[in-house]
Design a protein around this motif. Structure first.
Motif, mmCIF file in Angstrom:
data_model
loop_
_atom_site.group_PDB
_atom_site.id
_atom_site.type_symbol
_atom_site.label_atom_id
_atom_site.label_comp_id
_atom_site.label_asym_id
_atom_site.label_seq_id
_atom_site.Cartn_x
_atom_site.Cartn_y
_atom_site.Cartn_z
ATOM 1 N N MET A 1 0.845 -1.175 0.000
ATOM 2 C CA MET A 1 0.000 0.000 0.000
ATOM 3 C C MET A 1 0.887 1.233 0.000
ATOM 4 N N GLU A 2 0.702 2.118 -0.972
ATOM 5 C CA GLU A 2 1.482 3.339 -1.040
ATOM 6 C C GLU A 2 0.544 4.526 -1.004
ATOM 7 N N ASN A 3 0.975 5.591 -0.411
ATOM 8 C CA ASN A 3 0.133 6.750 -0.208
ATOM 9 C C ASN A 3 0.868 8.003 -0.634
ATOM 10 N N TYR A 4 0.848 8.297 -1.930
ATOM 11 C CA TYR A 4 1.449 9.528 -2.405
ATOM 12 C C TYR A 4 0.683 10.002 -3.634
ATOM 13 N N PRO A 5 -0.073 11.085 -3.539
ATOM 14 C CA PRO A 5 -0.852 11.559 -4.676
ATOM 15 C C PRO A 5 0.011 12.343 -5.650
ATOM 16 N N ILE A 6 -0.120 12.031 -6.935
ATOM 17 C CA ILE A 6 0.590 12.793 -7.959
ATOM 18 C C ILE A 6 -0.315 13.943 -8.394
ATOM 19 N N ARG A 7 0.062 15.155 -8.023
ATOM 20 C CA ARG A 7 -0.764 16.300 -8.358
ATOM 21 C C ARG A 7 0.107 17.347 -9.057
ATOM 22 N N THR A 8 0.324 17.190 -10.321
ATOM 23 C CA THR A 8 1.102 18.169 -11.070
ATOM 24 C C THR A 8 0.317 18.580 -12.302
ATOM 25 N N LYS A 9 0.554 19.776 -12.798
ATOM 26 C CA LYS A 9 -0.264 20.330 -13.865
ATOM 27 C C LYS A 9 0.200 19.898 -15.243
ATOM 28 N N HIS A 10 1.479 19.797 -15.464
ATOM 29 C CA HIS A 10 1.998 19.589 -16.804
ATOM 30 C C HIS A 10 2.544 18.180 -16.966
ATOM 31 N N ALA A 11 2.504 17.684 -18.192
ATOM 32 C CA ALA A 11 2.954 16.328 -18.470
ATOM 33 C C ALA A 11 4.400 16.121 -18.040
ATOM 34 N N ALA A 12 5.257 17.073 -18.364
ATOM 35 C CA ALA A 12 6.669 16.934 -18.006
ATOM 36 C C ALA A 12 6.839 16.829 -16.497
ATOM 37 N N ASP A 13 6.105 17.645 -15.762
ATOM 38 C CA ASP A 13 6.199 17.610 -14.303
ATOM 39 C C ASP A 13 5.727 16.278 -13.755
ATOM 40 N N ARG A 14 4.699 15.702 -14.376
ATOM 41 C CA ARG A 14 4.176 14.421 -13.911
ATOM 42 C C ARG A 14 5.221 13.317 -14.115
ATOM 43 N N PHE A 15 5.907 13.334 -15.245
ATOM 44 C CA PHE A 15 6.969 12.357 -15.497
ATOM 45 C C PHE A 15 8.100 12.531 -14.498
ATOM 46 N N ARG A 22 9.487 7.485 -7.436
ATOM 47 C CA ARG A 22 9.519 6.036 -7.597
ATOM 48 C C ARG A 22 10.889 5.495 -7.991
ATOM 49 N N GLY A 23 11.786 6.397 -8.426
ATOM 50 C CA GLY A 23 13.083 5.929 -8.886
ATOM 51 C C GLY A 23 13.027 5.551 -10.358
ATOM 52 N N PRO A 24 14.095 4.952 -10.898
ATOM 53 C CA PRO A 24 14.153 4.592 -12.316
ATOM 54 C C PRO A 24 12.994 3.677 -12.727
ATOM 55 N N LEU A 25 12.371 4.005 -13.873
ATOM 56 C CA LEU A 25 11.214 3.250 -14.362
ATOM 57 C C LEU A 25 11.295 3.089 -15.872
ATOM 58 N N SER A 26 10.610 2.083 -16.384
ATOM 59 C CA SER A 26 10.508 1.898 -17.824
ATOM 60 C C SER A 26 9.392 2.776 -18.370
ATOM 61 N N ALA A 27 9.399 2.983 -19.671
ATOM 62 C CA ALA A 27 8.344 3.768 -20.305
ATOM 63 C C ALA A 27 6.988 3.108 -20.106
ATOM 64 N N ALA A 28 6.961 1.775 -20.136
ATOM 65 C CA ALA A 28 5.698 1.058 -19.971
ATOM 66 C C ALA A 28 5.105 1.291 -18.582
ATOM 67 N N VAL A 29 5.956 1.271 -17.559
ATOM 68 C CA VAL A 29 5.466 1.500 -16.197
ATOM 69 C C VAL A 29 4.987 2.941 -16.051
ATOM 70 N N LEU A 30 5.739 3.870 -16.595
ATOM 71 C CA LEU A 30 5.331 5.276 -16.544
ATOM 72 C C LEU A 30 3.994 5.472 -17.239
ATOM 73 N N ALA A 31 3.837 4.835 -18.390
ATOM 74 C CA ALA A 31 2.584 4.946 -19.135
ATOM 75 C C ALA A 31 1.419 4.422 -18.308
ATOM 76 N N GLY A 32 1.629 3.282 -17.658
ATOM 77 C CA GLY A 32 0.577 2.711 -16.826
ATOM 78 C C GLY A 32 0.219 3.598 -15.652
ATOM 79 N N GLU A 33 1.222 4.188 -15.009
ATOM 80 C CA GLU A 33 0.981 5.060 -13.863
ATOM 81 C C GLU A 33 0.219 6.319 -14.264
ATOM 82 N N LEU A 34 0.512 6.825 -15.457
ATOM 83 C CA LEU A 34 -0.064 8.092 -15.892
ATOM 84 C C LEU A 34 -1.306 7.917 -16.757
ATOM 85 N N GLY A 35 -1.634 6.670 -17.100
ATOM 86 C CA GLY A 35 -2.835 6.423 -17.889
ATOM 87 C C GLY A 35 -2.734 6.900 -19.322
#
Length: 218
Positions: A1-15, A22-35
């Motif tokens: 269970m993790e509790n950290y809300p991603i609340r950023t306005k711009h795509a670059a900031d969200r990445f 979260r540390g180093p991630l693959s593009a696929a994981v990033l895509a899944g996290e960001l929908g």
């Protein structure tokens, strides 16, 4: 269970925020996290790489094609800056050299007292370890620590993905000692707190391990 809300306005900031928290991630994981689509994630990562904010490293796990793992560059990390870095360093050095180490210790202790009063007031009436961790993470995130918590089995981990006072802590190691005392006080006598990862020692984040302990009954 993790509790950290991603609340950023711009795509670059969200990445950048995801890679920071979260540390180093693959593009696929990033895509899944960001929908978003995998292709959309890759295009954004290439753009960020061109700006010098992220970098990739090819990794291979068993059979199959190697996977690119993305992480922040020093320039990307600088998007989460220390607060008034140079001024902080100069003030600490001035206190240390002009007034002495004892005076600096007194300043750190006074800060600790003020922090405890502020946190205790904000957490007043909030009971239960998980509720207090959630509220405390929100408070610390508001101060720039990008805080979250997670639970693994019976053990809790309080994670701070950024240290806005890193410069001050580097100049004065008593600050980190003071932070630990604050955590112990906030979480109460029924918990055992230890620091597992430390930004000052080269880690990507600060991680506090929290375990509930049995209190003797009279």
């Amino acid at each position: 269970m993790e509790n950290y809300p991603i609340r950023t306005k711009h795509a670059a900031d969200r990445f950048l925020t995801l890679l920071k928290t979260r540390g180093p991630l693959s593009a696929a994981v990033l895509a899944g996290e960001l929908g978003i689509t995998g292709e959309g994630a890759r295009l954004q990562l290439v753009k960020l790489a061109e700006e010098g904010l992220v970098q990739s490293e090819s990794t291979s796990k068993g059979v199959g094609r190697p996977v690119l793992i993305w992480s922040l560059t020093p320039l990307g990390n600088a998007r989460f800056p220390d607060t008034h870095t140079e001024l902080t360093r100069e003030l600490i050095q001035t206190i240390k050299h002009v007034l002495g180490k004892e005076a600096l210790d007194n300043v750190v202790n006074a800060r600790e007292k003020n922090q405890l009063e502020k946190y205790n007031t904000a957490l007043q009436g909030i009971t239960g370890l998980e509720n207090r961790l959630t509220s405390f993470a929100a408070i610390r995130s508001g101060e720039g620590y990008l805080a979250e918590w997670k639970k693994e089995g019976n053990t809790y981990y309080f994670i701070e993905n950024h240290c806005p006072i890193c410069c001050a802590a580097t100049e004065c190691d008593n600050i980190c000692t003071s932070e630990m005392r604050t955590f112990v006080s906030i979480l109460g006598e029924a918990t055992s707190v230890s620091r597992e990862e430390h930004i000052i020692n080269g880690a990507r984040r600060c991680v506090y391990k929290i375990e509930q302990v049995d209190t003797p009954t009279l």
